[in-house]
Design a protein around this motif. Structure first.
Motif, short mmCIF file in Angstrom:
data_model
loop_
_atom_site.label_atom_id
_atom_site.label_comp_id
_atom_site.label_asym_id
_atom_site.label_seq_id
_atom_site.Cartn_x
_atom_site.Cartn_y
_atom_site.Cartn_z
N THR A 50 17.06 -2.31 3.06
CA THR A 50 17.93 -1.83 4.13
C THR A 50 17.12 -1.53 5.40
O THR A 50 17.53 -1.87 6.51
CB THR A 50 18.69 -0.57 3.68
OG1 THR A 50 19.42 -0.86 2.49
CG2 THR A 50 19.65 -0.11 4.76
N ALA A 51 15.97 -0.89 5.23
CA ALA A 51 15.13 -0.56 6.39
C ALA A 51 14.63 -1.82 7.08
O ALA A 51 14.62 -1.90 8.32
CB ALA A 51 13.96 0.32 5.95
N ALA A 83 16.30 0.90 -0.45
CA ALA A 83 15.86 1.54 0.79
C ALA A 83 14.96 0.60 1.59
O ALA A 83 15.09 0.50 2.82
CB ALA A 83 15.12 2.84 0.47
N ALA A 119 16.54 3.14 -6.15
CA ALA A 119 16.61 3.45 -4.72
C ALA A 119 15.53 2.76 -3.90
O ALA A 119 15.78 2.40 -2.74
CB ALA A 119 16.52 4.97 -4.51
N THR A 151 8.91 6.99 -0.04
CA THR A 151 9.19 6.98 -1.47
C THR A 151 8.85 8.32 -2.11
O THR A 151 9.59 8.83 -2.96
CB THR A 151 8.41 5.85 -2.15
OG1 THR A 151 8.74 4.60 -1.52
CG2 THR A 151 8.74 5.77 -3.63
N MET A 168 18.30 7.51 -1.55
CA MET A 168 18.07 6.26 -0.83
C MET A 168 18.11 6.44 0.69
O MET A 168 17.25 5.90 1.40
CB MET A 168 19.10 5.22 -1.28
CG MET A 168 18.80 3.80 -0.77
SD MET A 168 19.40 3.45 0.89
CE MET A 168 21.16 3.31 0.59
N PRO A 169 19.07 7.20 1.27
CA PRO A 169 19.07 7.36 2.73
C PRO A 169 17.80 8.01 3.27
O PRO A 169 17.33 7.64 4.35
CB PRO A 169 20.30 8.24 2.99
CG PRO A 169 21.18 8.02 1.81
CD PRO A 169 20.26 7.82 0.66
N VAL A 190 23.94 4.80 7.29
CA VAL A 190 22.92 5.23 6.34
C VAL A 190 22.67 6.73 6.45
O VAL A 190 22.54 7.43 5.45
CB VAL A 190 21.62 4.44 6.55
CG1 VAL A 190 20.49 5.00 5.67
CG2 VAL A 190 21.84 2.96 6.24
N ARG A 238 12.34 3.04 7.96
CA ARG A 238 12.84 2.42 9.19
C ARG A 238 12.11 2.97 10.41
O ARG A 238 11.78 2.22 11.34
CB ARG A 238 14.34 2.68 9.30
CG ARG A 238 14.99 1.96 10.47
CD ARG A 238 16.44 2.37 10.65
NE ARG A 238 16.55 3.73 11.15
CZ ARG A 238 17.09 4.73 10.47
NH1 ARG A 238 17.55 4.53 9.25
NH2 ARG A 238 17.16 5.94 11.00
N ALA A 268 14.66 7.89 1.97
CA ALA A 268 13.58 6.91 1.94
C ALA A 268 13.78 5.84 3.00
O ALA A 268 12.84 5.42 3.68
CB ALA A 268 13.49 6.28 0.56
N CYS A 269 15.02 5.40 3.19
CA CYS A 269 15.32 4.37 4.18
C CYS A 269 15.02 4.86 5.59
O CYS A 269 14.47 4.11 6.42
CB CYS A 269 16.77 3.93 4.05
SG CYS A 269 17.28 2.69 5.24
N ALA A 316 11.45 10.94 -1.13
CA ALA A 316 12.66 10.75 -1.93
C ALA A 316 12.44 11.19 -3.37
O ALA A 316 13.34 11.75 -4.00
CB ALA A 316 13.08 9.28 -1.88
#
Length: 340
Positions: free
Chosen positions: A111-112, A108, A104, A253, A204-205, A131, A212, A207-208, A256
Motif C-alpha cells: 500500500t505504501a 502495508a 499486515a 514494522t 497495518m495503517p 488509510v 509511506r 506501518a503503512c 506496528a
C-alpha cells in the motif's frame, strides 16, 4: 584649516575598533513561548511514561516476592489454587502479534509503495486519508467484524491448513478431525490465527504511514536518474526507493509490532481463554497478557490485582523496548544514514 594637537590624538575613522555584535540563541516572543511549551510537553511525556513504569513496578513487588522466577515459567493462571504464571499468556501474546505482522507487513508495504510511487496524483490524497481513517476505527469494530464475518472463513482456511500442512506443528490441530466430512468449525475458530487477523487490520495503517513517509523522502534526483538510465518503475523502486526506505520499513514494522502486542478488546472478544502453551496457531484457545488483564481485572482481589499489574509491567517493558528501537531506526532512516 589648522590641525590642533587634540585632533591628532583623536582616533581616525579607519582606526576605530568595530566589535561584532554577540548573537544570542535565546528565543524571544512567540518563539520563546513555543520552545517552552514544547519542553513542557516533552518532559510531561517522559514523566508520565516513567510514572507508569514506577507504579507498575511498585505494585508488582508483592507478586515477584511471592512467586519469584516461577511467575515467568508457570503456565496456569489459577488464583483459587494459588498457581499464577504468565508463560502461556506471554507465548500467546507473541503468537497473535506474529500472525498479525505476517498478514499486515506485505499489505502495508504494498500500500505504501502504491501510494508513493504508482497512484495518480489526484488519488493520492484520498488513499492517504482512507488509510489514516482505518487507524481511527475502534478496536471493538474490528473485533466484531472478524467475529461475525471473517471467523467462519478463517475456520475453513484453518481446516485446509490442518489437512494439507498438518505435518507442521503450527498448523496441526490435535483432535481437529480435519479429514472428517463435516469437521467441527468450533475447533478451528477462536484461535490465535483468527485473533491475529483482527489485529493485523489495526496495525497495518500504522506501518503503512511510517513506510509511506520514509518513501516520500527518497531524493527525486536519484529516482529520475534511474529512470533516465532506462529502468522501469519497478526497477527504480527496487534499486532506489526500497534501499533508501529500508530503515523506515524496519521501523514501521517494529512500531506496528509494539501495538500488536498490546491489542486488547478485539483479542479478548475472539480468543477463547486457555492457559497452556500451544504450538498450533489454528487450534482453539489461548490468551494474551492484555486480554488476561481485561478479563480478570474487574473481579480481582488485591493479590490477583498485583499479579495482573506484574503481567502488565512485563508487557510495558516489552512494548517500550520495541517502540524505542523502532524510533531509533526510523530517525536514522530519515537522514539516509541507514542506506547505501
Amino acid at each position: 584649516m589648522t590641525t590642533t594637537l587634540s585632533d591628532l590624538d583623536r582616533p581616525q575613522p579607519d582606526e576605530v575598533d568595530v566589535k561584532a555584535r554577540p548573537i544570542s540563541r535565546r528565543s524571544t516572543g512567540a518563539d520563546a513561548v513555543f520552545a517552552n511549551s514544547a519542553r513542557v510537553v516533552g518532559a510531561s511525556v517522559l514523566v508520565i511514561t516513567g510514572g507508569v513504569g514506577l507504579f507498575l513496578g511498585y505494585q508488582a513487588i508483592p507478586t515477584f516476592k511471592r512467586y519469584g522466577f516461577g511467575f515467568f515459567t508457570e503456565q496456569q493462571w489459577s488464583p483459587d489454587t494459588d498457581t499464577i504464571g504468565i508463560a502461556a499468556v506471554l507465548v500467546g501474546t507473541f503468537q497473535v502479534a506474529l500472525v498479525a505482522m505476517v498478514i499486515a507487513f506485505p499489505l502495508a508495504l504494498a500500500t505504501a509503495l502504491y501510494i508513493s510511487e504508482y497512484a495518480p496524483v489526484k488519488l493520492k490524497a484520498t488513499l492517504v486519508s482512507m488509510v489514516d481513517l482505518m487507524a481511527a476505527v475502534p478496536s471493538i469494530i474490528y473485533g466484531l467484524f472478524v467475529f461475525l464475518l471473517i471467523m467462519p472463513h478463517a475456520a475453513d482456511l484453518s481446516i485446509w491448513f490442518d489437512r494439507n500442512l498438518g505435518w507442521l506443528p503450527i498448523f496441526s490441530v490435535p483432535g481437529g478431525e480435519a479429514d472428517s466430512p463435516l469437521p467441527a468449525l468450533s475447533q478451528y475458530g477462536f484461535s490465535a490465527f483468527v485473533a491475529g487477523i483482527a489485529v493485523s487490520m489495526m496495525v497495518m495503517p500504522m506501518a503503512c504511514a511510517v513506510m509511506r513517509q520514509v518513501f516520500s523522502q527518497t531524493p527525486p534526483g536519484e529516482k529520475e536518474a534511474a529512470l533516465a538510465l532506462g529502468a522501469s518503475t519497478w526497477g527504480m523502486v527496487r534499486t532506489v526507493v526500497l534501499p533508501f526506505g529500508r530503515g523506515g520499513i524496519i521501523g514501521g514494522t517494529m512500531l506496528a509490532m509494539g501495538r500488536a502486542l498490546g491489542e486488547t478488546i478485539a483479542v479478548a472478544l475472539i480468543l477463547s481463554p486457555s492457559f497452556e502453551i500451544k504450538a498450533s496457531l489454528t487450534e482453539k484457545g489461548g490468551s494474551t497478557i492484555s486480554s488476561l488483564i481485561a478479563n480478570r481485572f474487574g473481579d480481582a482481589t488485591s493479590t490477583q490485582l498485583s499479579a495482573l499489574l506484574a503481567a502488565g509491567l512485563v508487557l510495558f517493558l516489552i512494548t517500550l523496548g520495541i517502540n524505542t528501537m523502532a524510533a531509533i531506526v526510523v530517525n536514522r532512516s530519515r537522514s539516509g544514514a541507514d542506506t547505501d
